[in-house]
Design an enzyme around this catalytic site. Sequence first.
Site, PDB file in Angstrom:
ATOM      1  CG  HIS A  76      -1.832   1.125   1.344  1.00  0.00           C
ATOM      2  ND1 HIS A  76      -2.850   1.381   0.459  1.00  0.00           N
ATOM      3  CD2 HIS A  76      -1.896   2.104   2.280  1.00  0.00           C
ATOM      4  CE1 HIS A  76      -3.502   2.470   0.837  1.00  0.00           C
ATOM      5  NE2 HIS A  76      -2.939   2.923   1.937  1.00  0.00           N
ATOM      6  CB  ALA A  77       3.865   2.171   1.970  1.00  0.00           C
TER       7      ALA A  77
END
Length: 103
Positions: A76-77
């Site tokens: 996600h990052a």
Amino acid sequence: MDLENEVMELIANAGYARSLVFQAIRCAREQQDFAQAKEFMHQAQQALSSAHHVQTRLIEMDEGSGKIPVHLVMVHAQDHLMNAIMLMELGQEIIALHQKIAA
């Protein structure tokens, strides 16, 4: 290094950069305030640089050998960072187009 904090810092900085780019685009489109749009883009670049520094630290720690676990939050990052980088480039082009139209 606290991996969770590092990943959250990457997400926060990338998300902040993204928000600033959208502010810059709106500023150029709605107010035709290109000086303010440029300032928002400058701030976005700083946030993006901070996010990139976190990514670099993580890569250095991993050393290409899988020392850092890849989990959904990490993915996600990276997604946030990739989108922020792409939006930065698109934002510059969109602002330039608004500037050209205004002239």
